[in-house]
Design an enzyme around this catalytic site. Structure first.
Site, PDB file in Angstrom:
ATOM      1  N   ILE A  45       6.158   1.848  -9.171  1.00 55.92           N
ATOM      2  CA  ILE A  45       5.675   3.082  -9.805  1.00 55.92           C
ATOM      3  C   ILE A  45       5.431   4.172  -8.763  1.00 55.92           C
ATOM      4  O   ILE A  45       4.623   5.069  -8.971  1.00 55.92           O
ATOM      5  CB  ILE A  45       4.402   2.815 -10.629  1.00 55.92           C
ATOM      6  CG1 ILE A  45       3.326   2.131  -9.769  1.00 55.92           C
ATOM      7  CG2 ILE A  45       4.716   1.957 -11.838  1.00 55.92           C
ATOM      8  CD1 ILE A  45       1.996   1.922 -10.489  1.00 55.92           C
ATOM      9  N   SER A  85      -0.888  -3.434  -9.744  1.00 54.08           N
ATOM     10  CA  SER A  85      -2.278  -3.004  -9.636  1.00 54.08           C
ATOM     11  C   SER A  85      -2.964  -3.908  -8.622  1.00 54.08           C
ATOM     12  O   SER A  85      -2.374  -4.875  -8.130  1.00 54.08           O
ATOM     13  CB  SER A  85      -2.985  -3.105 -10.992  1.00 54.08           C
ATOM     14  OG  SER A  85      -2.996  -4.453 -11.440  1.00 54.08           O
ATOM     15  N   ARG A  88      -1.635  -5.681  -5.010  1.00 55.72           N
ATOM     16  CA  ARG A  88      -1.209  -7.080  -4.976  1.00 55.72           C
ATOM     17  C   ARG A  88       0.277  -7.309  -4.776  1.00 55.72           C
ATOM     18  O   ARG A  88       0.687  -8.408  -4.403  1.00 55.72           O
ATOM     19  CB  ARG A  88      -1.651  -7.769  -6.274  1.00 55.72           C
ATOM     20  CG  ARG A  88      -1.054  -7.136  -7.542  1.00 55.72           C
ATOM     21  CD  ARG A  88      -1.553  -7.812  -8.816  1.00 55.72           C
ATOM     22  NE  ARG A  88      -1.091  -9.166  -8.938  1.00 55.72           N
ATOM     23  CZ  ARG A  88       0.117  -9.516  -9.376  1.00 55.72           C
ATOM     24  NH1 ARG A  88       1.001  -8.573  -9.707  1.00 55.72           N
ATOM     25  NH2 ARG A  88       0.460 -10.769  -9.467  1.00 55.72           N
ATOM     26  N   GLN A  89       1.136  -6.331  -5.043  1.00 54.52           N
ATOM     27  CA  GLN A  89       2.553  -6.638  -5.151  1.00 54.52           C
ATOM     28  C   GLN A  89       3.208  -7.006  -3.816  1.00 54.52           C
ATOM     29  O   GLN A  89       3.989  -7.960  -3.751  1.00 54.52           O
ATOM     30  CB  GLN A  89       3.308  -5.481  -5.812  1.00 54.52           C
ATOM     31  CG  GLN A  89       3.041  -5.321  -7.306  1.00 54.52           C
ATOM     32  CD  GLN A  89       3.577  -6.471  -8.137  1.00 54.52           C
ATOM     33  OE1 GLN A  89       4.032  -7.495  -7.629  1.00 54.52           O
ATOM     34  NE2 GLN A  89       3.517  -6.317  -9.457  1.00 54.52           N
ATOM     35  N   ALA A 308       1.963  -9.931   5.968  1.00 58.36           N
ATOM     36  CA  ALA A 308       1.581  -8.680   5.312  1.00 58.36           C
ATOM     37  C   ALA A 308       0.513  -8.910   4.247  1.00 58.36           C
ATOM     38  O   ALA A 308       0.356 -10.005   3.717  1.00 58.36           O
ATOM     39  CB  ALA A 308       2.806  -8.030   4.669  1.00 58.36           C
ATOM     40  N   GLY A 310      -1.901  -6.249   1.120  1.00 58.39           N
ATOM     41  CA  GLY A 310      -1.781  -5.061   0.297  1.00 58.39           C
ATOM     42  C   GLY A 310      -2.393  -3.808   0.906  1.00 58.39           C
ATOM     43  O   GLY A 310      -3.350  -3.872   1.664  1.00 58.39           O
ATOM     44  N   GLY A 312      -3.002  -0.480  -1.263  1.00 57.87           N
ATOM     45  CA  GLY A 312      -2.913   0.405  -2.412  1.00 57.87           C
ATOM     46  C   GLY A 312      -4.199   1.189  -2.527  1.00 57.87           C
ATOM     47  O   GLY A 312      -4.373   2.252  -1.926  1.00 57.87           O
ATOM     48  N   GLU A 313      -5.136   0.631  -3.290  1.00 55.79           N
ATOM     49  CA  GLU A 313      -6.455   1.252  -3.407  1.00 55.79           C
ATOM     50  C   GLU A 313      -7.176   1.428  -2.059  1.00 55.79           C
ATOM     51  O   GLU A 313      -7.913   2.413  -1.878  1.00 55.79           O
ATOM     52  CB  GLU A 313      -7.352   0.441  -4.354  1.00 55.79           C
ATOM     53  CG  GLU A 313      -6.969   0.537  -5.814  1.00 55.79           C
ATOM     54  CD  GLU A 313      -6.085  -0.612  -6.262  1.00 55.79           C
ATOM     55  OE1 GLU A 313      -6.121  -0.942  -7.446  1.00 55.79           O
ATOM     56  OE2 GLU A 313      -5.363  -1.186  -5.420  1.00 55.79           O
TER      57      GLU A 313
END
Length: 354
Positions: A45, A85, A88-89, A308, A310, A312-313
């Site tokens: 996204i 979200s 996590r990806q 690796a 995450g 993101g947030e």
């Protein structure tokens, strides 16, 4: 009159769903021409997961990044990867892709082992070439240690002996001639335990991200206007998969955190939304975003794909706290609700007598 201040914000963040099953799966198929197809339910996204997963597959198999095609987001054709979200990806779907790629390449490397006459464990692949891993002699290792310790340089690497490599596509063709396929599947679910409802104790995440951000602000004490001059953002990301994406994620997160700190406010009145457009719900523009110094700390995560985890947030979590602390440092006023609007801050300044 304008005053400047500096503030710090720190954070830790668990990657994935809190104490819940959190799996992702992937298929990898190495085609007849040596290109690679990755099938994953991971929806990109805008965070760049498709690129990151392609890099993970390419690195694991030993082929050029350009030879990997990721077919993502269609769970009617690919395994489920869960939601994009909870940062996590890269961590969870990345593990799934790496495991699927490892299985898919197994027959390829077994054939290369026969062709080169060495054990599979002695092979390595890179950029479409499978070669015998170079073994360094004890004398060379001693020389390296001496040179590194005294001169700070490395000796020139030994060249590969002739006839110890073969192209990946050549091996794939040999496999197909013998009716050998190269397909893999993989999945990953981080080891977690749920939280105790009484005490909150548990092990809810497979790994954690950490960050510290420092903000410098300028406050106009006559108007309450705040200008963020610069932000220094240091993030522990494990092993970087894509440096440019990593830097962009940090910069974008800081921009979102700035909006959260100073501008963005969702207002309702008797059940009706009053901030229903960008005229009334203000977000930062390019003119509002300050100079951002992105600093990456690589502390490899043992359970992550190539180390690796995450990002993101985590990129936006510390920003508002750092800005609020910088405002306090500048004018001695502690604003405890967001956003810190000019009106709200000016009222606090007048009441506090700063």
């Amino acid at each position: 009159m304008k005053k400047r201040g500096i503030g710090i914000g720190c954070m830790m963040y668990g990657c994935g769903n809190t104490g819940l099953p959190n799996p992702a799966g992937a298929f990898v198929d190495i085609m007849d021409d040596g290109t690679v197809r990755v099938l994953t339910g991971c929806a990109d996204i805008g965070q760049g997961s498709t690129t990151a997963l392609a890099q993970i597959a390419a690195q694991e198999i030993g082929v050029p990044f350009e030879d990997v095609i990721v077919l993502a987001g269609d769970t009617g054709k690919s395994p489920d990867a869960g939601a994009s979200s909870a940062s996590r990806q890269t961590y969870i779907s990345g593990n799934a892709v790496q495991r699927a790629a490892r299985e898919a390449k197994a027959n390829i490397y077994a054939m290369a082992s026969d062709m080169l006459g060495v054990p599979v464990e002695a092979l390595e692949g890179e950029n479409g070439i499978i070669r015998v891993r170079q073994q360094k002699s004890a004398q060379l290792l001693d020389c390296q240690e001496t040179c590194q310790g005294s001169l700070g340089v490395n000796p020139a690497p030994q060249s590969d002996p002739k006839g110890t490599s073969v192209s990946f596509k050549e091996v794939v063709a040999k496999c197909r001639m013998n009716g050998i396929m190269s397909i893999g599947s993989g999945w990953f679910n981080p080891a977690t335990t749920g939280l105790d409802p009484a005490t909150g104790a548990g092990d809810p995440y497979g790994c954690y991200a950490f960050a510290t951000q420092v903000a410098e602000v300028e406050v106009d004490v006559e108007t309450g206007e705040v200008r963020v001059i610069q932000i220094v953002a240091a993030h522990d990301v494990g092993q970087i998969i894509n440096p440019l994406q990593c830097e962009g994620q940090i910069e974008g997160g800081c921009g979102m955190g700035l909006g959260y700190a100073l501008m963005e406010e969702f207002i309702t009145d008797k059940g009706k939304v009053r901030t229903d457009s960008f005229n009334t719900y203000t977000i930062p523009t390019a003119m509002d975003v300050p100079l951002i110094h992105a600093m990456v700390v690589e502390d490899k995560e043992a359970t992550g794909p190539f180390g690796a985890k995450g990002l993101g947030e985590p990129a936006l979590i510390p920003t508002a706290a750092a800005i609020a602390n910088a405002i306090y440092d500048a004018v001695g006023v502690r604003v405890r609700s967001l956003p810190i609007s000019a009106e709200k801050l000016l009222t606090q300044i007048k009441e506090g007598g700063a």
